[in-house]
Design a protein around this motif. Structure first.
Motif, PDB file in Angstrom:
ATOM      1  N   UNK A 167       0.416  -1.409   0.140  1.00  0.00           N
ATOM      2  CA  UNK A 167      -0.339   0.040  -0.328  1.00  0.00           C
ATOM      3  C   UNK A 167       1.037   1.598   0.222  1.00  0.00           C
ATOM      4  N   UNK A 168       2.056   0.673   0.663  1.00  0.00           N
ATOM      5  CA  UNK A 168       2.898   2.293   0.701  1.00  0.00           C
ATOM      6  C   UNK A 168       3.997   1.942  -0.620  1.00  0.00           C
ATOM      7  N   UNK A 169       3.798   1.573  -1.480  1.00  0.00           N
ATOM      8  CA  UNK A 169       4.399   1.328  -2.326  1.00  0.00           C
ATOM      9  C   UNK A 169       3.314   2.160  -3.417  1.00  0.00           C
ATOM     10  N   UNK A 170       1.447   1.618  -3.279  1.00  0.00           N
ATOM     11  CA  UNK A 170       0.722   2.025  -4.657  1.00  0.00           C
ATOM     12  C   UNK A 170       1.071   3.797  -3.900  1.00  0.00           C
ATOM     13  N   UNK A 171       0.364   3.756  -2.591  1.00  0.00           N
ATOM     14  CA  UNK A 171       0.692   5.516  -2.649  1.00  0.00           C
ATOM     15  C   UNK A 171       1.762   6.630  -3.420  1.00  0.00           C
TER      16      UNK A 171
END
Length: 254
Positions: A132-136
């Protein structure tokens, strides 16, 4: 299909649709790819995926669509490798994001099925937080105004919802600001709304999921509850889809 409206649209009378959009599979344009899957002797790369996004944006603008759900596989590999590609493609990301803003197309994402913050397994939950941090970071690189990452609970029952609410508070603030959560066959809209409120997140209403598991709540009431979780001035996301009902043949085996 996604649409956006506003809480005021729940007043008597027709509900105005602010934006109409679709998922990454653009069925109206044959051969238009969603992401780079690589090829013979060539590994997949975000820079190639962004060229496909550019083409998708042009098609959406021509079709009058103002909302595009990006494929989460744009940046391939584990989160650390994907983050490295995001950093290396900062210029390309800014360019494509500028195209989206110029065409007034909102960019969002849906987390992959394996991203489960509410999972009982701590390793699975940690992997979900990293993804999720990567997608953000990808949405940040695009400068995606109002762009959210739609997630599911990923854990069963009240325990799964409690884990989701606790863990979402532990992800980086920039990631948390991008997250929204959708009800599904395992959790009703009312249950997800209560969980989202406890975590300070927004709830996404899905019409098909609600029809399959209404939880005793009328569609209009469920939609109103989800819309109320979005911040003032924000643009809620609503999903409209339906299953195939006609008879059709499917091939099995190799």
């Amino acid at each position: 299909m996604s649409l956006a409206s506003s809480p005021q649209s729940l007043a008597p009378g027709p509900w105005p649709l602010r934006r109409l959009g679709c998922g990454p599979g653009l069925v109206g344009r044959a051969g238009l790819r969603c992401f780079d899957a690589g090829g013979p002797g060539r590994a997949a790369h975000l820079s190639v995926s962004l060229a496909y996004v550019r083409d998708s944006l042009a098609w959406c603008a021509q079709a009058g669509l103002r909302w595009l759900r990006l494929d989460p596989r744009l940046a391939p590999g584990p989160p650390t490798e994907a983050l490295a590609q995001i950093e290396a493609c900062a210029t390309e990301l800014a360019y494509v994001g500028g195209l989206a803003r110029a065409a007034d197309i909102r960019l969002t994402m849906h987390a992959p099925p394996g991203v489960m913050l509410g999972a009982a397994n701590e390793r699975v939950a940690a992997g979900a937080a990293a993804r999720l941090t990567q997608l953000a970071a990808l949405l940040d690189g695009l400068g995606a105004v109002g762009g959210v990452i739609v997630t599911h609970v990923g854990g069963a029952g009240a325990e799964g919802r409690a884990r989701w609410a606790e863990r979402v508070r532990g992800v980086p603030e920039a990631t948390r600001a991008r997250l929204a959560v959708e009800h599904d066959l395992g959790h009703t809209a009312a249950e997800v709304v209560a969980m989202a409120g406890a975590a300070g997140a927004a709830g996404v209403f899905d019409l098909l999921h609600h029809r399959l598991r209404p939880g005793g709540l009328a569609t209009r009431a469920a939609l109103a509850q989800c819309l109320a979780t979005w911040p003032a001035g924000g643009m809620p996301e609503v999903h409209l889809s339906s299953p195939r009902t006609e008879a059709h043949l499917r091939r099995r085996g190799g």
